[in-house]
Design a protein around this motif. Sequence first.
Motif, PDB file in Angstrom:
ATOM      1  N   GLN A 115       0.819  -1.254   0.037  1.00 35.63           N
ATOM      2  CA  GLN A 115       0.030   0.702   0.164  1.00 35.63           C
ATOM      3  C   GLN A 115       0.700   1.305   0.202  1.00 35.63           C
ATOM      4  O   GLN A 115       1.819   1.468   0.435  1.00 35.63           O
ATOM      5  N   VAL A 116       0.429   2.283  -1.035  1.00 42.00           N
ATOM      6  CA  VAL A 116       1.166   3.234  -0.702  1.00 42.00           C
ATOM      7  C   VAL A 116       0.023   4.142  -0.033  1.00 42.00           C
ATOM      8  O   VAL A 116      -1.119   4.509  -0.416  1.00 42.00           O
ATOM      9  N   THR A 117       0.709   5.442   0.966  1.00 40.91           N
ATOM     10  CA  THR A 117       0.281   6.219   1.623  1.00 40.91           C
ATOM     11  C   THR A 117       0.761   7.657   1.336  1.00 40.91           C
ATOM     12  O   THR A 117       1.908   8.104   1.855  1.00 40.91           O
ATOM     13  N   ILE A 118      -0.210   8.546   1.035  1.00 37.97           N
ATOM     14  CA  ILE A 118       0.234  10.378   0.598  1.00 37.97           C
ATOM     15  C   ILE A 118      -0.693  11.082   1.650  1.00 37.97           C
ATOM     16  O   ILE A 118      -1.291  10.821   1.315  1.00 37.97           O
ATOM     17  N   ALA A 119       0.207  11.522   2.067  1.00 36.86           N
ATOM     18  CA  ALA A 119      -0.743  13.081   2.946  1.00 36.86           C
ATOM     19  C   ALA A 119       0.038  14.261   2.653  1.00 36.86           C
ATOM     20  O   ALA A 119       1.345  14.290   2.827  1.00 36.86           O
ATOM     21  N   THR A 120      -0.368  14.907   2.405  1.00 38.09           N
ATOM     22  CA  THR A 120       0.624  16.477   1.440  1.00 38.09           C
ATOM     23  C   THR A 120       0.524  17.383   2.771  1.00 38.09           C
ATOM     24  O   THR A 120      -0.556  17.079   3.647  1.00 38.09           O
ATOM     25  N   GLU A 121       1.363  18.487   3.476  1.00 38.91           N
ATOM     26  CA  GLU A 121       0.617  19.637   4.141  1.00 38.91           C
ATOM     27  C   GLU A 121      -0.568  19.837   3.629  1.00 38.91           C
ATOM     28  O   GLU A 121       0.558  20.358   2.006  1.00 38.91           O
TER      29      GLU A 121
END
Length: 157
Positions: A115-121
């Motif tokens: 799984q890829v998780t991306i959480a941007t500022e």
Amino acid sequence: FKSENSSHYGDIKFQSGEVTVKDGILESGKFVADINSLENVDLKEDAEQKAKLEGHLKSGDFFEVEKYPTATYEITKVIPSDKGDYNTILEGNLTIKDITKPVKFNANVSVKDGQVTIATEPTDIKREDFGVKFQIPIANGVIKNDVNIQVLIKAKA
């Protein structure tokens, strides 16, 4: 999305997306947002005002969803970072209303267990840069040009 001057905020869902991972590291990605899914969150208690705001944001005054139903963000460069609270800098191109501009995000990126998780500022963009130019005097001034956006993604690697 979040508009700092009026404290209206809400969600826009993704229509589709893809990521490229090589050797456990995110290399690129492209995500298509469904602007018709735009939903205000702060006016939940006032259905009439909520519907009015959502309709106005989807109209030709703002996002013009009949003509431009989607927006995209394409990651073109992924740079590891050890500064601050984020482990990655994402460089890419944001397209709204067929206008494309480079946008950089600090992000926390994880590739683990398929799984890829991306959480941007949360990051400010200038709405006028993307042809969202509606202006009208309001009680506390004019509608500000900065719109604060944050991207949250979970995908299969």
